[in-house]
Design a protein around this motif. Sequence first.
Motif, mmCIF file in Angstrom:
data_model
loop_
_atom_site.group_PDB
_atom_site.id
_atom_site.type_symbol
_atom_site.label_atom_id
_atom_site.label_comp_id
_atom_site.label_asym_id
_atom_site.label_seq_id
_atom_site.Cartn_x
_atom_site.Cartn_y
_atom_site.Cartn_z
ATOM 1 N N CYS A 1 -4.008 -2.460 -0.646
ATOM 2 C CA CYS A 1 -4.802 -1.280 -0.976
ATOM 3 C C CYS A 1 -6.269 -1.553 -0.622
ATOM 4 O O CYS A 1 -6.625 -2.627 -0.151
ATOM 5 C CB CYS A 1 -4.658 -0.935 -2.453
ATOM 6 S SG CYS A 1 -5.142 -2.275 -3.590
ATOM 7 N N GLY A 2 -7.150 -0.591 -0.837
ATOM 8 C CA GLY A 2 -8.568 -0.815 -0.584
ATOM 9 C C GLY A 2 -8.993 -0.326 0.776
ATOM 10 O O GLY A 2 -8.520 0.702 1.262
ATOM 11 N N PHE B 1 -3.022 0.310 5.099
ATOM 12 C CA PHE B 1 -2.551 -1.032 5.452
ATOM 13 C C PHE B 1 -1.143 -0.967 6.035
ATOM 14 O O PHE B 1 -0.829 -1.668 7.008
ATOM 15 C CB PHE B 1 -2.566 -1.938 4.215
ATOM 16 C CG PHE B 1 -2.018 -3.311 4.480
ATOM 17 C CD1 PHE B 1 -2.795 -4.299 5.058
ATOM 18 C CD2 PHE B 1 -0.708 -3.619 4.139
ATOM 19 C CE1 PHE B 1 -2.282 -5.567 5.311
ATOM 20 C CE2 PHE B 1 -0.182 -4.878 4.388
ATOM 21 C CZ PHE B 1 -0.975 -5.855 4.971
ATOM 22 N N TYR B 2 -0.298 -0.139 5.456
ATOM 23 C CA TYR B 2 1.073 -0.014 5.963
ATOM 24 C C TYR B 2 1.059 0.424 7.424
ATOM 25 O O TYR B 2 1.757 -0.156 8.261
ATOM 26 C CB TYR B 2 1.867 0.986 5.107
ATOM 27 C CG TYR B 2 3.331 1.061 5.487
ATOM 28 C CD1 TYR B 2 4.255 0.229 4.871
ATOM 29 C CD2 TYR B 2 3.779 1.952 6.463
ATOM 30 C CE1 TYR B 2 5.604 0.278 5.222
ATOM 31 C CE2 TYR B 2 5.117 2.013 6.825
ATOM 32 C CZ TYR B 2 6.027 1.177 6.189
ATOM 33 O OH TYR B 2 7.354 1.225 6.561
ATOM 34 N N SER C 1 -9.901 -0.044 4.931
ATOM 35 C CA SER C 1 -8.968 0.126 6.048
ATOM 36 C C SER C 1 -9.003 -1.025 7.031
ATOM 37 O O SER C 1 -8.381 -0.940 8.093
ATOM 38 C CB SER C 1 -9.300 1.424 6.799
ATOM 39 O OG SER C 1 -10.621 1.364 7.318
ATOM 40 N N SER D 1 5.555 -1.632 -3.025
ATOM 41 C CA SER D 1 4.772 -0.567 -2.394
ATOM 42 C C SER D 1 3.575 -1.195 -1.684
ATOM 43 O O SER D 1 3.200 -2.343 -1.953
ATOM 44 C CB SER D 1 4.291 0.454 -3.440
ATOM 45 O OG SER D 1 3.538 -0.186 -4.470
ATOM 46 N N ASP E 1 -6.042 -6.196 -2.679
ATOM 47 C CA ASP E 1 -6.639 -5.311 -1.678
ATOM 48 C C ASP E 1 -7.049 -6.060 -0.415
ATOM 49 O O ASP E 1 -7.066 -7.291 -0.359
ATOM 50 C CB ASP E 1 -7.810 -4.513 -2.273
ATOM 51 C CG ASP E 1 -8.981 -5.386 -2.696
ATOM 52 O OD1 ASP E 1 -9.356 -6.312 -1.947
ATOM 53 O OD2 ASP E 1 -9.538 -5.130 -3.776
ATOM 54 N N THR E 2 -7.393 -5.283 0.609
ATOM 55 C CA THR E 2 -7.708 -5.870 1.911
ATOM 56 C C THR E 2 -8.995 -6.678 1.875
ATOM 57 O O THR E 2 -9.181 -7.580 2.707
ATOM 58 C CB THR E 2 -7.814 -4.780 2.993
ATOM 59 O OG1 THR E 2 -8.725 -3.758 2.546
ATOM 60 C CG2 THR E 2 -6.458 -4.153 3.267
ATOM 61 N N ASN F 1 -1.881 -4.768 -6.667
ATOM 62 C CA ASN F 1 -3.152 -4.216 -6.189
ATOM 63 C C ASN F 1 -4.014 -5.240 -5.457
ATOM 64 O O ASN F 1 -5.244 -5.226 -5.563
ATOM 65 C CB ASN F 1 -3.946 -3.614 -7.353
ATOM 66 C CG ASN F 1 -3.148 -2.598 -8.140
ATOM 67 O OD1 ASN F 1 -2.546 -1.692 -7.567
ATOM 68 N ND2 ASN F 1 -3.120 -2.756 -9.453
ATOM 69 N N ASN G 1 1.576 -2.260 -4.488
ATOM 70 C CA ASN G 1 0.348 -1.731 -3.887
ATOM 71 C C ASN G 1 -0.380 -2.792 -3.077
ATOM 72 O O ASN G 1 -1.607 -2.836 -3.045
ATOM 73 C CB ASN G 1 -0.566 -1.147 -4.972
ATOM 74 C CG ASN G 1 -1.567 -0.137 -4.412
ATOM 75 O OD1 ASN G 1 -1.316 0.495 -3.392
ATOM 76 N ND2 ASN G 1 -2.694 -0.002 -5.087
ATOM 77 N N GLY H 1 -0.471 -0.291 0.270
ATOM 78 C CA GLY H 1 -1.542 0.646 0.551
ATOM 79 C C GLY H 1 -1.209 1.428 1.812
ATOM 80 O O GLY H 1 -0.731 0.852 2.797
ATOM 81 N N GLU H 2 -1.482 2.722 1.815
ATOM 82 C CA GLU H 2 -1.018 3.595 2.905
ATOM 83 C C GLU H 2 -1.616 3.199 4.252
ATOM 84 O O GLU H 2 -0.899 3.109 5.261
ATOM 85 C CB GLU H 2 -1.357 5.047 2.587
ATOM 86 C CG GLU H 2 -0.818 6.039 3.604
ATOM 87 C CD GLU H 2 -1.067 7.482 3.200
ATOM 88 O OE1 GLU H 2 -0.744 8.376 4.010
ATOM 89 O OE2 GLU H 2 -1.591 7.715 2.099
#
Length: 220
Positions: free
Chosen positions: A79-80, A107-108, A82, A102, A20-21, A18, A76, A104-105
């Motif tokens: 995540c976080g 970020f991917y 955008s 996995s 995050d950005t 997790n 993940n 973050g959607e």
Amino acid sequence: MSAFTLIEGVGAPLPLPNLDTDQIMPKQFLRGIDKSGLDKGLLYDMRFDEHGAPRADFVLNQPAWRDTRVLVAGANFGCGSSREHAVWGLQQFGIRAVIAPSFGEIFYSNAMNNRLLLAMLPQTDVDILMRAVSDPVAPASIRIDLSTMTVRAGSFATSFSMSARHLDMFRRGLDIIGMSLTHAADIDAFARRHHAASPWLRDVATTTMARLAKQGDRHV
């Protein structure tokens, strides 16, 4: 952008789930009007203490991993929020790929559209790679081959997948804008047909602004 099918270089372990950005690229580094200088902000609070001195115990500050090209990360990753700056900062720092179970959607999408390669592998494979790149004396070099869709580190090898669109972008050396421009002729043809059928919709914004300007002149 140059086309490529192979990424190879030192791998570094970042086994934090997790992440995050906001941690990857803190908010104080988002003030610029261009993309330059974001390598300084990458993982700033992990790389530096409150006085701005490098943290000797952080992996990317240690001699064995200073030329890291591939991050092996926790689940993940990204995540976080955008913020696309997280992707740009990783690239400017020299990171060409991230391997994790996995992502973050958002970020991917940001990463792949900017051609930062993300390889999603099962947790068991990530654990093997994490151990391989964690040796402070001689961390493993990781080889990611898009021609065979494989990831290798020493004797270990595994496969991964990505969408046909993303694979085509990497192989052709195109980001999302470049890929869109390959359809320029089709876009222009659609616009001509659309404006021929509905001419009142052509240059609506320009026409509206011109009318508002004239109204403003009359009221001066």
